[in-house]
Design a protein around this motif. Structure first.
Motif, PDB file in Angstrom:
ATOM      1  N   LEU A 213      96.186  67.685   5.465  1.00  0.00           N
ATOM      2  CA  LEU A 213      97.234  67.872   6.472  1.00  0.00           C
ATOM      3  C   LEU A 213      98.183  66.681   6.567  1.00  0.00           C
ATOM      4  O   LEU A 213      99.345  66.837   6.963  1.00  0.00           O
ATOM      5  CB  LEU A 213      96.608  68.104   7.847  1.00  0.00           C
ATOM      6  CG  LEU A 213      95.990  69.472   8.131  1.00  0.00           C
ATOM      7  CD1 LEU A 213      95.277  69.450   9.478  1.00  0.00           C
ATOM      8  CD2 LEU A 213      97.060  70.558   8.121  1.00  0.00           C
ATOM      9  N   ALA A 214      97.703  65.489   6.228  1.00  0.00           N
ATOM     10  CA  ALA A 214      98.459  64.259   6.475  1.00  0.00           C
ATOM     11  C   ALA A 214      99.893  64.290   5.943  1.00  0.00           C
ATOM     12  O   ALA A 214     100.822  63.888   6.658  1.00  0.00           O
ATOM     13  CB  ALA A 214      97.705  63.053   5.917  1.00  0.00           C
ATOM     14  N   PRO A 215     100.141  64.763   4.705  1.00  0.00           N
ATOM     15  CA  PRO A 215     101.537  64.769   4.231  1.00  0.00           C
ATOM     16  C   PRO A 215     102.459  65.637   5.064  1.00  0.00           C
ATOM     17  O   PRO A 215     103.677  65.421   5.068  1.00  0.00           O
ATOM     18  CB  PRO A 215     101.413  65.319   2.796  1.00  0.00           C
ATOM     19  CG  PRO A 215     100.003  65.042   2.396  1.00  0.00           C
ATOM     20  CD  PRO A 215      99.208  65.203   3.656  1.00  0.00           C
ATOM     21  N   PHE A 216     101.901  66.623   5.772  1.00  0.00           N
ATOM     22  CA  PHE A 216     102.716  67.529   6.568  1.00  0.00           C
ATOM     23  C   PHE A 216     102.822  67.090   8.026  1.00  0.00           C
ATOM     24  O   PHE A 216     103.775  67.454   8.719  1.00  0.00           O
ATOM     25  CB  PHE A 216     102.133  68.946   6.504  1.00  0.00           C
ATOM     26  CG  PHE A 216     101.942  69.458   5.105  1.00  0.00           C
ATOM     27  CD1 PHE A 216     103.002  69.953   4.377  1.00  0.00           C
ATOM     28  CD2 PHE A 216     100.687  69.412   4.502  1.00  0.00           C
ATOM     29  CE1 PHE A 216     102.833  70.414   3.085  1.00  0.00           C
ATOM     30  CE2 PHE A 216     100.500  69.866   3.204  1.00  0.00           C
ATOM     31  CZ  PHE A 216     101.585  70.370   2.498  1.00  0.00           C
ATOM     32  N   VAL A 217     101.847  66.320   8.499  1.00  0.00           N
ATOM     33  CA  VAL A 217     101.802  65.925   9.909  1.00  0.00           C
ATOM     34  C   VAL A 217     102.415  64.547  10.134  1.00  0.00           C
ATOM     35  O   VAL A 217     103.153  64.335  11.098  1.00  0.00           O
ATOM     36  CB  VAL A 217     100.352  65.952  10.440  1.00  0.00           C
ATOM     37  CG1 VAL A 217     100.292  65.459  11.883  1.00  0.00           C
ATOM     38  CG2 VAL A 217      99.776  67.357  10.341  1.00  0.00           C
ATOM     39  N   ASP A 218     102.110  63.597   9.258  1.00  0.00           N
ATOM     40  CA  ASP A 218     102.589  62.230   9.449  1.00  0.00           C
ATOM     41  C   ASP A 218     104.114  62.162   9.325  1.00  0.00           C
ATOM     42  O   ASP A 218     104.702  62.762   8.421  1.00  0.00           O
ATOM     43  CB  ASP A 218     101.968  61.289   8.408  1.00  0.00           C
ATOM     44  CG  ASP A 218     100.509  60.994   8.698  1.00  0.00           C
ATOM     45  OD1 ASP A 218     100.058  61.284   9.815  1.00  0.00           O
ATOM     46  OD2 ASP A 218      99.823  60.476   7.793  1.00  0.00           O
ATOM     47  N   LEU A 219     104.725  61.423  10.229  1.00  0.00           N
ATOM     48  CA  LEU A 219     106.164  61.210  10.149  1.00  0.00           C
ATOM     49  C   LEU A 219     106.459  60.182   9.059  1.00  0.00           C
ATOM     50  O   LEU A 219     105.763  59.166   8.949  1.00  0.00           O
ATOM     51  CB  LEU A 219     106.696  60.709  11.489  1.00  0.00           C
ATOM     52  CG  LEU A 219     106.574  61.686  12.662  1.00  0.00           C
ATOM     53  CD1 LEU A 219     107.027  61.018  13.958  1.00  0.00           C
ATOM     54  CD2 LEU A 219     107.392  62.940  12.394  1.00  0.00           C
ATOM     55  N   PRO A 220     107.489  60.421   8.239  1.00  0.00           N
ATOM     56  CA  PRO A 220     107.805  59.462   7.171  1.00  0.00           C
ATOM     57  C   PRO A 220     108.137  58.086   7.744  1.00  0.00           C
ATOM     58  O   PRO A 220     108.822  57.974   8.754  1.00  0.00           O
ATOM     59  CB  PRO A 220     109.030  60.087   6.488  1.00  0.00           C
ATOM     60  CG  PRO A 220     109.006  61.526   6.868  1.00  0.00           C
ATOM     61  CD  PRO A 220     108.387  61.582   8.240  1.00  0.00           C
ATOM     62  N   GLU A 221     107.617  57.052   7.097  1.00  0.00           N
ATOM     63  CA  GLU A 221     107.918  55.680   7.489  1.00  0.00           C
ATOM     64  C   GLU A 221     108.866  55.064   6.466  1.00  0.00           C
ATOM     65  O   GLU A 221     108.829  55.420   5.286  1.00  0.00           O
ATOM     66  CB  GLU A 221     106.642  54.836   7.527  1.00  0.00           C
ATOM     67  CG  GLU A 221     105.587  55.289   8.510  1.00  0.00           C
ATOM     68  CD  GLU A 221     104.359  54.401   8.410  1.00  0.00           C
ATOM     69  OE1 GLU A 221     104.419  53.243   8.867  1.00  0.00           O
ATOM     70  OE2 GLU A 221     103.350  54.856   7.863  1.00  0.00           O
ATOM     71  N   PRO A 222     109.714  54.143   6.888  1.00  0.00           N
ATOM     72  CA  PRO A 222     110.523  53.415   5.899  1.00  0.00           C
ATOM     73  C   PRO A 222     109.606  52.625   4.971  1.00  0.00           C
ATOM     74  O   PRO A 222     108.692  51.952   5.430  1.00  0.00           O
ATOM     75  CB  PRO A 222     111.375  52.474   6.762  1.00  0.00           C
ATOM     76  CG  PRO A 222     111.282  53.007   8.151  1.00  0.00           C
ATOM     77  CD  PRO A 222     109.961  53.698   8.256  1.00  0.00           C
ATOM     78  N   ILE A 223     109.821  52.732   3.671  1.00  0.00           N
ATOM     79  CA  ILE A 223     108.984  52.027   2.703  1.00  0.00           C
ATOM     80  C   ILE A 223     109.682  50.716   2.349  1.00  0.00           C
ATOM     81  O   ILE A 223     110.546  50.668   1.471  1.00  0.00           O
ATOM     82  CB  ILE A 223     108.735  52.891   1.451  1.00  0.00           C
ATOM     83  CG1 ILE A 223     108.107  54.228   1.853  1.00  0.00           C
ATOM     84  CG2 ILE A 223     107.832  52.165   0.450  1.00  0.00           C
ATOM     85  CD1 ILE A 223     107.872  55.186   0.690  1.00  0.00           C
ATOM     86  N   ASP A 224     109.319  49.669   3.070  1.00  0.00           N
ATOM     87  CA  ASP A 224     109.942  48.360   2.903  1.00  0.00           C
ATOM     88  C   ASP A 224     109.084  47.531   1.953  1.00  0.00           C
ATOM     89  O   ASP A 224     108.059  46.983   2.346  1.00  0.00           O
ATOM     90  CB  ASP A 224     110.064  47.684   4.268  1.00  0.00           C
ATOM     91  CG  ASP A 224     110.751  46.334   4.181  1.00  0.00           C
ATOM     92  OD1 ASP A 224     111.387  46.050   3.143  1.00  0.00           O
ATOM     93  OD2 ASP A 224     110.652  45.549   5.151  1.00  0.00           O
ATOM     94  N   VAL A 225     109.504  47.456   0.687  1.00  0.00           N
ATOM     95  CA  VAL A 225     108.696  46.777  -0.328  1.00  0.00           C
ATOM     96  C   VAL A 225     109.570  45.858  -1.192  1.00  0.00           C
ATOM     97  O   VAL A 225     110.791  45.986  -1.222  1.00  0.00           O
ATOM     98  CB  VAL A 225     107.964  47.787  -1.243  1.00  0.00           C
ATOM     99  CG1 VAL A 225     106.915  48.562  -0.456  1.00  0.00           C
ATOM    100  CG2 VAL A 225     108.938  48.732  -1.912  1.00  0.00           C
ATOM    101  N   ASP A 226     108.895  44.959  -1.917  1.00  0.00           N
ATOM    102  CA  ASP A 226     109.575  44.045  -2.833  1.00  0.00           C
ATOM    103  C   ASP A 226     109.454  44.495  -4.285  1.00  0.00           C
ATOM    104  O   ASP A 226     110.162  43.989  -5.150  1.00  0.00           O
ATOM    105  CB  ASP A 226     108.986  42.632  -2.703  1.00  0.00           C
ATOM    106  CG  ASP A 226     109.141  42.077  -1.290  1.00  0.00           C
ATOM    107  OD1 ASP A 226     110.217  42.276  -0.703  1.00  0.00           O
ATOM    108  OD2 ASP A 226     108.190  41.469  -0.786  1.00  0.00           O
ATOM    109  N   ALA A 227     108.523  45.423  -4.549  1.00  0.00           N
ATOM    110  CA  ALA A 227     108.322  45.894  -5.922  1.00  0.00           C
ATOM    111  C   ALA A 227     107.854  47.338  -5.917  1.00  0.00           C
ATOM    112  O   ALA A 227     107.131  47.763  -5.009  1.00  0.00           O
ATOM    113  CB  ALA A 227     107.301  45.017  -6.656  1.00  0.00           C
TER     114      ALA A 227
END
Length: 356
Positions: A213-227
């Motif tokens: 369920l997680a991919p459908f329930v969790d709200l997308p977060e900004p993916i703040d990465v360096d690589a």
């Protein structure tokens, strides 16, 4: 008025070993509970009560204060209330309201926490619990109707709903909890939660359900990465190869991916392709994208750790995009494990984000 959230998270679990550290959406359950509390506007502090070093570490990383849970309160028969009262006894600044939050609920909406807290703060209730509205007909093992008359079964729209306790959270006046010693006292009210948030993890099957369920329930977060590091087959390709009569292989790639790579490069994000395949097509595509490539790898995890050390990059600020089981090792070492939509089920379960 001060509001404290307490998350009991002992190391023992009969149904699912080390359940509170099990990852859902790439994040341990204890960390998910802590982060939900921290996102609630009305919670001032989050404390995790645990007897397990690994759980304590995950809780601190998520932003909680940790109080060690004594052995006599860590057994299977110890109540959640005992852990909350133990925490309260170790605080110099006692809160007016305490929120018991349980890791066994993977999906807790901070807005629901705030809604429940308001009902206690404004005097509407002494206790508020998370509940799922239900119109189900309940029966006893002996075949007797519990919440209905079997001879008269009104339509759903003609019945007042019942509420099933989900176990996610309980908001209580601290004074009342101390006086009564248990979570239900005085005026009790319910905070309705949606069905998608109401799955409680008591068995391995429940854990698989919430991971799905997680991919459908969790709200997308900004993916703040360096690589951003990626596998090749199944990530840059559709995981198929075309072979002609002379044995030459070709693969299908996406020009949209090429545009995405160029945008990442322009933003200063370091990129790397890691592949177990030793094939000229990987080299050719990497050259076209302008991305370094390491291929013919038998141990991606070790290579990833070495590369990050050389580049001086914090693993928590790295995204690894994979699709197959040989990606699980490196995915477990980075802050942002990412899976493509048709990835192996174990890879999807380990991902913090599943792409569309």
């Amino acid at each position: 008025m001060r509001v404290l959230a307490v998350v009991p998270a002992r190391g023992g679990s009969a149904g699912v070993p080390l359940k509170n550290l099990a990852a859902v959406g790439g994040t341990p359950l204890v960390a998910r509970a802590v982060k939900a509390c921290l996102r609630a506007e009305l919670i001032d502090e989050v404390v995790v009560s645990t007897d397990h070093r690994g759980i304590a570490e995950a809780a601190r990383e998520a932003g909680a204060v940790v109080i060690e849970r004594p052995e006599e309160l860590s057994g299977a028969t110890a109540s959640s209330e005992s852990a909350v009262l133990h925490v309260l006894d170790h605080l110099s600044d006692v809160p007016d309201v305490v929120v018991l939050v349980q890791c066994t609920s993977a999906f807790i909406d901070p807005g629901d926490l705030d809604g429940a807290i308001v009902k206690v703060l404004d005097g509407t209730a002494d206790v508020v619990f998370s509940g799922l509205e239900t119109h189900e007909f309940l029966w006893s093992p002996a075949g007797a109707g519990i919440n209905h008359d079997p001879a008269h079964r009104p339509r759903r729209q003609d019945r007042e709903p019942d509420y099933r306790e989900t176990g996610a959270f309980y908001v209580m006046r601290t004074e009342g909890l101390r006086e009564h010693g248990h979570r239900f006292f005085g005026a009790v009210a319910v905070q309705p939660v949606p069905a998608r948030h109401a799955v409680e993890i008591d068995s391995p099957e429940d854990l698989e359900i919430v991971r799905a369920l997680a991919p459908f329930v969790d709200l997308p977060e900004p993916i703040d990465v360096d690589a951003v590091i990626t596998d090749f087959d199944g990530v840059h390709t559709d995981d198929r190869a075309y072979v002609d009569q002379d044995g030459h292989e070709t693969v299908a790639v996406s020009r949209s991916d090429g545009m995405g790579i160029s945008l990442l490069r322009r933003a200063g994000v370091k990129l790397m392709i890691m592949s177990t395949e030793q094939n000229p097509v990987v080299t050719a595509r990497a050259r076209k994208l302008g991305v370094p490539v390491l291929q013919g790898l038998t141990d991606k995890r070790t290579v990833l750790r070495d590369w990050l050390a050389i580049e001086g990059i914090d693993p928590s600020r790295v995204a690894y995009v994979g699709n197959d089981v040989n990606d699980l090792g490196p995915m477990g070492d980075v802050g942002w494990p990412v899976a493509v939509p048709d990835a192996h089920p174990k890879v999807r379960a380990a991902a913090r984000t599943v792409l569309t």
